[in-house]
Motif scaffolding. Sequence first.
Motif, PDB file in Angstrom:
ATOM      1  N   UNK A  28       0.849  -1.187   0.000  1.00  0.00           N
ATOM      2  CA  UNK A  28       0.000   0.000   0.000  1.00  0.00           C
ATOM      3  C   UNK A  28       0.885   1.238   0.000  1.00  0.00           C
ATOM      4  N   UNK A  29       0.279   2.404  -0.150  1.00  0.00           N
ATOM      5  CA  UNK A  29       1.037   3.654  -0.251  1.00  0.00           C
ATOM      6  C   UNK A  29       1.927   3.899   0.968  1.00  0.00           C
ATOM      7  N   UNK A  30       1.485   3.472   2.151  1.00  0.00           N
ATOM      8  CA  UNK A  30       2.264   3.701   3.371  1.00  0.00           C
ATOM      9  C   UNK A  30       3.322   2.629   3.610  1.00  0.00           C
ATOM     10  N   UNK A  31       3.397   1.623   2.725  1.00  0.00           N
ATOM     11  CA  UNK A  31       4.382   0.556   2.864  1.00  0.00           C
ATOM     12  C   UNK A  31       3.692  -0.795   2.941  1.00  0.00           C
ATOM     13  N   UNK A  32       4.478  -1.863   3.103  1.00  0.00           N
ATOM     14  CA  UNK A  32       3.896  -3.207   3.154  1.00  0.00           C
ATOM     15  C   UNK A  32       2.955  -3.380   4.348  1.00  0.00           C
ATOM     16  N   UNK A  33       1.910  -4.180   4.141  1.00  0.00           N
ATOM     17  CA  UNK A  33       0.948  -4.485   5.196  1.00  0.00           C
ATOM     18  C   UNK A  33       0.550  -5.953   5.057  1.00  0.00           C
ATOM     19  N   UNK A  34       0.359  -6.616   6.179  1.00  0.00           N
ATOM     20  CA  UNK A  34      -0.098  -8.006   6.169  1.00  0.00           C
ATOM     21  C   UNK A  34      -1.100  -8.190   7.302  1.00  0.00           C
ATOM     22  N   UNK A  35      -2.010  -9.127   7.087  1.00  0.00           N
ATOM     23  CA  UNK A  35      -2.976  -9.437   8.143  1.00  0.00           C
ATOM     24  C   UNK A  35      -3.277 -10.926   8.116  1.00  0.00           C
ATOM     25  N   UNK A  36      -3.623 -11.459   9.282  1.00  0.00           N
ATOM     26  CA  UNK A  36      -4.071 -12.844   9.395  1.00  0.00           C
ATOM     27  C   UNK A  36      -4.950 -12.956  10.623  1.00  0.00           C
ATOM     28  N   UNK A  37      -5.703 -14.036  10.707  1.00  0.00           N
ATOM     29  CA  UNK A  37      -6.544 -14.275  11.873  1.00  0.00           C
ATOM     30  C   UNK A  37      -5.799 -15.199  12.821  1.00  0.00           C
ATOM     31  N   UNK A  38      -5.881 -14.883  14.096  1.00  0.00           N
ATOM     32  CA  UNK A  38      -5.242 -15.642  15.162  1.00  0.00           C
ATOM     33  C   UNK A  38      -6.325 -16.274  16.024  1.00  0.00           C
TER      34      UNK A  38
END
Length: 158
Positions: free
Chosen positions: A21-31
């Motif tokens: 994204x414009x602000x830099x890398x992003x990642x998400x996952x469910x825990x």
Amino acid sequence: MNETMVCAVGRVATQPVYREVASGPSARFRLAVTARYWDREKNMWTDGHTNFFTVWANRQLATNTAASLTVGEPVIVQGRLKVRTDVREGQSWTSADIDAVAIGHDLAWGTSAFRRGGKPETAAAPAQPEPNWETPPEGTAAVAEDSSQRPIRDVVLT
């Protein structure tokens, strides 16, 4: 700042989703975090309620998360807890997110091999020999093997 910092121990429930994204890398996952308790009647450990959190990672942590985690792996996540409540289509819902500061494998369940992530290309530094990290046998003196350094002597007193 007054923020709610949490440490959650659980398992990766969904494959991490990585985005640039414009602000830099992003990642998400469910825990998935499942409480366990000792059931005296059954004389065994029993699973309790499972809580699910959406874990968000940014910048280098996002890159390393996407490269390191897969579904089912035991992890420890530390970060800022954000609980949100909203109403959509007449339904009220609550989400619990963790903005991660640190993510790692839970070594109580297995082993992990750490590898440093890649760095941006810069001017190459001259290669230096690996120092000798061996502990000398008792009663001997160790001398630095690198001739470019001044000799270092460790004296073992007996």
